[in-house]
Structures are given as C-alpha cells and as structure tokens.
Write a protein that holds these residues in place. Sequence first.
Motif, PDB file in Angstrom:
ATOM      1  N   PRO A 126       0.720  -1.288   0.125  1.00  0.00           N
ATOM      2  CA  PRO A 126      -0.198  -0.140   0.019  1.00  0.00           C
ATOM      3  C   PRO A 126       0.696   1.221   0.133  1.00  0.00           C
ATOM      4  CG  PRO A 126       0.054  -0.937   2.200  1.00  0.00           C
ATOM      5  CD  PRO A 126       0.737  -2.098   1.366  1.00  0.00           C
ATOM      6  N   VAL A 127       0.347   2.425  -0.524  1.00  0.00           N
ATOM      7  CA  VAL A 127       1.098   3.738  -0.514  1.00  0.00           C
ATOM      8  C   VAL A 127       0.277   4.464   0.372  1.00  0.00           C
ATOM      9  CG1 VAL A 127       1.818   5.532  -1.969  1.00  0.00           C
ATOM     10  CG2 VAL A 127       1.683   3.119  -2.902  1.00  0.00           C
ATOM     11  N   VAL A 128       1.223   5.086   1.568  1.00  0.00           N
ATOM     12  CA  VAL A 128       0.482   6.040   2.466  1.00  0.00           C
ATOM     13  C   VAL A 128       0.877   7.479   1.829  1.00  0.00           C
ATOM     14  CG1 VAL A 128       0.583   6.891   4.878  1.00  0.00           C
ATOM     15  CG2 VAL A 128       0.853   4.426   4.165  1.00  0.00           C
ATOM     16  N   PRO A 129      -0.094   8.161   1.741  1.00  0.00           N
ATOM     17  CA  PRO A 129       0.237   9.460   1.064  1.00  0.00           C
ATOM     18  C   PRO A 129       1.090  10.312   2.188  1.00  0.00           C
ATOM     19  CG  PRO A 129      -2.059   9.468   1.376  1.00  0.00           C
ATOM     20  CD  PRO A 129      -1.495   8.140   1.790  1.00  0.00           C
ATOM     21  N   VAL A 130       1.940  11.355   1.564  1.00  0.00           N
ATOM     22  CA  VAL A 130       2.664  12.247   2.714  1.00  0.00           C
ATOM     23  C   VAL A 130       2.310  13.661   2.176  1.00  0.00           C
ATOM     24  CG1 VAL A 130       4.931  12.898   3.053  1.00  0.00           C
ATOM     25  CG2 VAL A 130       4.578  10.832   2.657  1.00  0.00           C
ATOM     26  N   ARG A 131       1.770  14.311   3.247  1.00  0.00           N
ATOM     27  CA  ARG A 131       1.106  15.538   2.583  1.00  0.00           C
ATOM     28  C   ARG A 131       2.163  16.573   3.548  1.00  0.00           C
ATOM     29  NH1 ARG A 131      -3.828  13.013   3.752  1.00  0.00           N
ATOM     30  NH2 ARG A 131      -4.600  12.361   1.603  1.00  0.00           N
ATOM     31  N   VAL A 132       2.858  17.451   2.495  1.00  0.00           N
ATOM     32  CA  VAL A 132       3.955  18.362   2.996  1.00  0.00           C
ATOM     33  C   VAL A 132       3.145  19.414   3.776  1.00  0.00           C
ATOM     34  CG1 VAL A 132       5.544  19.983   2.498  1.00  0.00           C
ATOM     35  CG2 VAL A 132       5.444  17.839   1.309  1.00  0.00           C
ATOM     36  N   ASN A 133       1.906  19.754   3.318  1.00  0.00           N
ATOM     37  CA  ASN A 133       1.294  21.113   3.942  1.00  0.00           C
ATOM     38  C   ASN A 133       0.385  20.472   5.306  1.00  0.00           C
ATOM     39  OD1 ASN A 133       2.327  22.797   2.531  1.00  0.00           O
ATOM     40  ND2 ASN A 133       1.118  22.174   0.851  1.00  0.00           N
ATOM     41  N   ALA A 134       0.365  19.155   5.497  1.00  0.00           N
ATOM     42  CA  ALA A 134      -0.355  18.801   6.719  1.00  0.00           C
ATOM     43  C   ALA A 134       0.038  19.423   8.028  1.00  0.00           C
ATOM     44  CB  ALA A 134      -0.651  17.235   6.847  1.00  0.00           C
ATOM     45  N   ARG A 135      -0.601  19.482   9.079  1.00  0.00           N
ATOM     46  CA  ARG A 135      -0.290  20.103  10.456  1.00  0.00           C
ATOM     47  C   ARG A 135      -1.023  19.083  11.285  1.00  0.00           C
ATOM     48  NH1 ARG A 135       2.646  21.902   7.694  1.00  0.00           N
ATOM     49  NH2 ARG A 135       3.470  23.922   6.958  1.00  0.00           N
ATOM     50  N   ASP A 136      -0.009  18.577  12.279  1.00  0.00           N
ATOM     51  CA  ASP A 136      -0.689  17.783  13.495  1.00  0.00           C
ATOM     52  C   ASP A 136       0.570  18.102  14.720  1.00  0.00           C
ATOM     53  OD1 ASP A 136      -1.114  15.893  15.617  1.00  0.00           O
ATOM     54  OD2 ASP A 136      -2.137  14.777  14.216  1.00  0.00           O
ATOM     55  N   TRP A 137       0.034  18.679  15.739  1.00  0.00           N
ATOM     56  CA  TRP A 137       0.945  19.223  16.911  1.00  0.00           C
ATOM     57  C   TRP A 137       0.893  18.192  18.198  1.00  0.00           C
ATOM     58  CZ3 TRP A 137       4.832  22.898  15.981  1.00  0.00           C
ATOM     59  CH2 TRP A 137       4.659  23.471  14.735  1.00  0.00           C
ATOM     60  N   HIS A 138       0.251  16.959  17.634  1.00  0.00           N
ATOM     61  CA  HIS A 138       0.205  15.960  18.779  1.00  0.00           C
ATOM     62  C   HIS A 138       1.512  15.562  19.095  1.00  0.00           C
ATOM     63  CE1 HIS A 138      -1.334  12.275  20.442  1.00  0.00           C
ATOM     64  NE2 HIS A 138      -0.462  11.515  19.944  1.00  0.00           N
ATOM     65  N   GLY A 139       2.117  15.534  20.363  1.00  0.00           N
ATOM     66  CA  GLY A 139       3.553  15.148  20.734  1.00  0.00           C
ATOM     67  C   GLY A 139       3.805  13.516  20.848  1.00  0.00           C
ATOM     68  N   HIS A 140       4.822  13.161  20.352  1.00  0.00           N
ATOM     69  CA  HIS A 140       5.192  11.697  20.373  1.00  0.00           C
ATOM     70  C   HIS A 140       6.177  11.511  21.077  1.00  0.00           C
ATOM     71  CE1 HIS A 140       2.651  10.680  16.864  1.00  0.00           C
ATOM     72  NE2 HIS A 140       2.897  12.070  16.587  1.00  0.00           N
ATOM     73  N   PRO A 141       5.974  10.574  22.197  1.00  0.00           N
ATOM     74  CA  PRO A 141       7.299  10.164  23.120  1.00  0.00           C
ATOM     75  C   PRO A 141       8.470   9.696  22.256  1.00  0.00           C
ATOM     76  CG  PRO A 141       5.408   8.514  23.092  1.00  0.00           C
ATOM     77  CD  PRO A 141       5.003   9.427  22.225  1.00  0.00           C
ATOM     78  N   GLU A 142       9.452  10.312  22.726  1.00  0.00           N
ATOM     79  CA  GLU A 142      11.056   9.752  22.043  1.00  0.00           C
ATOM     80  C   GLU A 142      10.991   8.332  22.015  1.00  0.00           C
ATOM     81  OE1 GLU A 142      12.932  11.774  20.206  1.00  0.00           O
ATOM     82  OE2 GLU A 142      14.743  10.779  20.085  1.00  0.00           O
ATOM     83  N   PRO A 143      11.232   7.696  20.915  1.00  0.00           N
ATOM     84  CA  PRO A 143      11.485   6.210  20.791  1.00  0.00           C
ATOM     85  C   PRO A 143      13.000   6.012  21.611  1.00  0.00           C
ATOM     86  CG  PRO A 143      10.837   7.087  18.676  1.00  0.00           C
ATOM     87  CD  PRO A 143      11.116   8.427  19.521  1.00  0.00           C
ATOM     88  N   HIS A 144      12.806   4.501  21.867  1.00  0.00           N
ATOM     89  CA  HIS A 144      14.085   4.186  22.784  1.00  0.00           C
ATOM     90  C   HIS A 144      15.326   4.285  21.773  1.00  0.00           C
ATOM     91  CE1 HIS A 144      16.777   1.805  25.224  1.00  0.00           C
ATOM     92  NE2 HIS A 144      15.884   2.090  26.073  1.00  0.00           N
ATOM     93  N   PRO A 145      16.274   4.785  22.654  1.00  0.00           N
ATOM     94  CA  PRO A 145      17.711   5.030  21.677  1.00  0.00           C
ATOM     95  C   PRO A 145      18.043   3.820  20.940  1.00  0.00           C
ATOM     96  CG  PRO A 145      17.841   6.213  23.997  1.00  0.00           C
ATOM     97  CD  PRO A 145      16.350   5.420  23.856  1.00  0.00           C
ATOM     98  N   SER A 146      17.838   2.549  21.553  1.00  0.00           N
ATOM     99  CA  SER A 146      18.422   1.515  20.988  1.00  0.00           C
ATOM    100  C   SER A 146      17.398   1.016  19.734  1.00  0.00           C
ATOM    101  CB  SER A 146      18.432   0.451  21.842  1.00  0.00           C
ATOM    102  OG  SER A 146      17.189   0.099  22.297  1.00  0.00           O
ATOM    103  N   SER A 147      16.303   1.690  19.653  1.00  0.00           N
ATOM    104  CA  SER A 147      15.580   1.401  18.515  1.00  0.00           C
ATOM    105  C   SER A 147      15.853   1.488  17.172  1.00  0.00           C
ATOM    106  CB  SER A 147      14.132   1.671  18.311  1.00  0.00           C
ATOM    107  OG  SER A 147      14.293   3.054  18.588  1.00  0.00           O
TER     108      SER A 147
END
Length: 482
Positions: A126-147
Amino acid sequence: MTCETLARVLLSSLNPLAVARGDDLPDAVRIDGHSLSRSDIVGGAGALARRVAGARCVAVLAEPTAATVIAIVGCLFAGVTVVPVPPDSGPAELDHILSDSGAQAWLGKAPEGAALSPGSRAASLPVVPVRVNARDWHGHPEPHPSSTAFILYTSGTTGAPKGVLLSRRAIAAGLDALAQAWEWTSKDTLVHGLPLFHVHGLILGLLGPLRVGSRLVHTGKPTPAAYAEAGGTLYFGVPTVWSRVVDDEQSAKALSGARLLVSGSAPLPVPVFEKLAALTGLTPVERYGMSETMITLSTRADGERRPGWVGLPVAGVETRLVAEDGAVVPHDGESIGGLQVRGPMLFDGYLNRPDATAESWTEDGWFVTGDVAAIDEDGFHRIVGRASTDLIKSGGYRIGAGEVETSLLGHPGVKEVAVVGLPDDDLGQRIVAFVVGDDADPDELIAHVASELSVHKRPREVRLVESLPRNAMGKVQKKLLG
Ligand code: MLC
Ligand code: AMP
C-alpha cells in the motif's frame, strides 16, 4: 524538559514545544524548490507520524524532495524504521530490499515504470500519502535510543545488498562527534546535493542539520554551479563532486566565503585537494566512514589537514591496524594493516545475516572495515585501499563486483565475466566488465545490467576477451585485468 531528556531527542532542533514557543527557522530545509520551516517539518511530520504509528517498518523512495524529508522525520517521530530506497532501483533490487526488510508500505509514492512489474512485491505494498502541508502538533514520546531508525542497503563483494541496522543512539553519537570535530553549529548553512539513501547524504546531510539546528540547502544534482549559488558555510561532497568543482574555476572561487569544505565516501585525490585549496583558500576536511560505522575518522576544524590523510578518530572512536597474521601493526605512518574500529556510532549488524554480521566483528569486539590503512605517530590515518578488489567505489557509490557479474551472467551471450574497478579521473574508479562470450554486444550488455540494477552499477565499459586470467586453482586473477 530536562537537559538529559533533550540530549536523548534525536532531532533536537525539531522539539515541538520549543518550535511552538518561537524557536522556528523559516528556511530550515530548502529542497526541490520548497523552503520548509521548522514548524512546517514538525507539523507535517507530526501528521505523518500519527498515520504510521504502530507500523514496524516502511519504505521511502528517497528522491530529494520535501515529501521525503517529511516522511523520514515523521517515521523518526513515530519510532517506525525507515528503509530508504534508491529511486532508480531495478526490479530485482526492489524485490530484495522489500522482502528482506519486511517493509509494510510505501510512504509518499511507489516506484514507477519497469521496476514496478505487476505482481511484484513493490506493486503489492500500500502507499501512504505524504502531505507536506498537513499539520499535527500532537506530541510523540521519544522512541528508545536502541530502536532501529534505518535499514540502509549496501553492497557486499558478492550476493545481494545487505541491510545495515542503524539505531537512533548510534546516529546521535555519530552526529555529535562530527559537530564537535567540525565545530558545526546552528549558525551554519549546510549545502550538498547527495542522494538521501546513504549515510553521507541522509544521516550526515539531512539528520545532521536537523540535530544541530543548522540550515540545509539541498541542491538537487551536486553541480559546481549549484554549489556556488547556494551561499553556504559548510559543504559536503564526494571526491567526484570536488573534482568537478575544481574544473570550474569560477564556481570554485565562489566557495571561498565558506567555513569548511568536507570530502568523503572515497579517497580525495591529492591534486584535487591542492587545487581546491588554491582556488578557494580553504583546505578541505577529509573524513572516512562506512554505512556500517558512520564517520569514524576526520580532520578537524581546528586541526591539521593533510592531503591524502583522513585524520584522527572522532569522539568515542578507537582504531587499530592488524596484519594478516593477526599481529598488531606499528603506528609509524608507513606500515599498513587491516583497519579495525570500535565506537558508539557503529551499526547493530546486518538484517537477517547473522553469518555476515559475525564475520565482520573480531572476537574481542572490533569491526573489521575491510580497508587497509596506515597510522602515523600522531594518530593520523591514511586509507590505502580496500583489501578486496571486489568492492568498487565509483562516484562515491559502493558497488559489489559480484552483483554486476551475476546480472551479466544472466545474459545468454555471456559465458564468463569478471567485473573490476579501474582508475578513473572523474569517478575514482569506473566499472569495467571483462566478458568471454559469443557475439556479445557491449552496449546490449550495459543495457541488460541497467534493466536490472541501479544506474551507478552499470559498467561504463565492456571489454570482450578470449579468456580470463586464472591461477592454478582456476580463480580469476582480477589484479591482472586492466
Ligand atoms: C551512468 N550513466 C551512464 C552509465 N553510467 N551512461 C551510459 N553508460 C553507463 N554505464 C549516465 C548517468 O545516468 C548520467 O545520466 C550520466 O551518465 C552521467 O553520470 P555520472 O557521470 O555518474 O554523473 P552523475 O549522474 O552526475 O553522478 C555523479 C555523482 C554521483 C557524483 C553526482 O555519482 C553521486 O551522487 N554520488 C554520490 C554517492 C554517495 O552519496 N555515496 C555515499 C555512500 S555513504 P543523466 O542523464 O542522469 O545525466 C558512504 C559512507 C561515507 O560512503 O563515508 O560517506
Ligand atoms: P559505503 O559502504 O558506501 O558506506 O562505503 C564505505 C567505504 O568507502 C569505506 O569502506 C572506504 O573504502 C570508502 N571510503 C569512505 N570514505 C573514504 C575516504 N575519506 N577515503 C578513502 N576511502 C573512503
């Protein structure tokens, strides 16, 4: 946020809280006619991160575009592993990369044309579209450094490319070591036009600015004129780029206002080093690295730069030279040995290849680079060459002779073949195929390889020969070809 937490954030300049509070930069990344501010990147990548969160691994057709930047940053926000795919990959390469990595979707776009044969894995994702002009300020926890942040595919001497597993921790350590060695700060503007699917253009060239907070100008093709126009303080190039720059005196002179010109991915010829210094007034910084290790050696912003030498270990790196019989080689500037390295920016192994991973490490924990080097009394390193003739460096790209040979042997006109890298003023090495066959047409053979593999793996030249030189054991003597 505490200092300790901030240091663990991979893309430190894209902290949503800080950007929202006004720490923006209007032209943080200029690429393909787009100018992206930090808030454009945080907002667009945030929106993408929400769509891909929970996925394990996705593929990005790594064209130098704003959509690629948003896709990669979005995955880094969400902790989804990215497989950057060379846009000109052939059908067999695509199939291997996608099935080996287990990528679950394309982000942005899938490849087009012959590479996307119906029923292929590339066509079925499947192809997930990437929208350069989209905006979402929801924060994401920093993934683990070992990932695992990336799986980068790179050629070995034989067989299909191997997936190099790079963790977030390794990338952070690698970039911080370079920022220190090059005094790279948020005041810099980095300029380059390198591909976004290798360590050089992607990790150093895109993630570097996003971690350090400097501006990035991606020039598209790395032409001398585009470098001259960009007005940067810090420039990256492979030696082919620098060799073309010095052949264009006007463009070279336009770089004289820069702070640092950095060369790497292949040996910078001494005459190119000297011409660059004469035309720009800047002695180039040389650094040495690999997909597996990132950059381990470099000359420094505040240190000696010596033509033909790649400098000192960067922060956290140790090196040693080992002779074929296992003896440690003295650091006298003359004696050569196999270069082994260790440090915090090394990879976590090759995906699905425990055999190859085990082979590349010594029992006492050193990575065997496959390069031959000398070290002088002051710890300065000189790369002498590769231990194997079967890894070719052309235009800064690493090409396995075996992969090109396998493609050529698939053509009915080819009976035997040996592929080598011969010296080339522009590319460092150029790929030449020596072919034994009936009625083989050189142009047709080059087109055959082009139909299966990326552009830079095509032989520049096919030489038809009666036989290949072999030793008593029947092994082809590649060193006699030239
Ligand atoms: C290529 N062409 C051919 C051909 N091979 N045509 C006929 N027969 C062949 N065998 C075509 C190309 O498609 C191109 O066409 C034209 O010839 C010119 O090709 P080129 O001479 O290769 O030039 P160019 O495309 O401009 O590429 C040069 C380059 C490129 C330096 C820009 O090689 C490059 O981007 N190299 C960077 C590689 C890199 O990033 N390595 C880092 C690895 S990481 P057309 O129509 O397109 O003009 C690493 C770790 C570390 O090593 O230490 O950094
Ligand atoms: P790659 O896998 O494309 O990352 O290529 C890594 C290889 O590029 C190394 O093993 C070296 O052979 C070569 N290389 C990288 N930087 C330099 C340099 N500055 N001088 C000489 N060779 C280099």
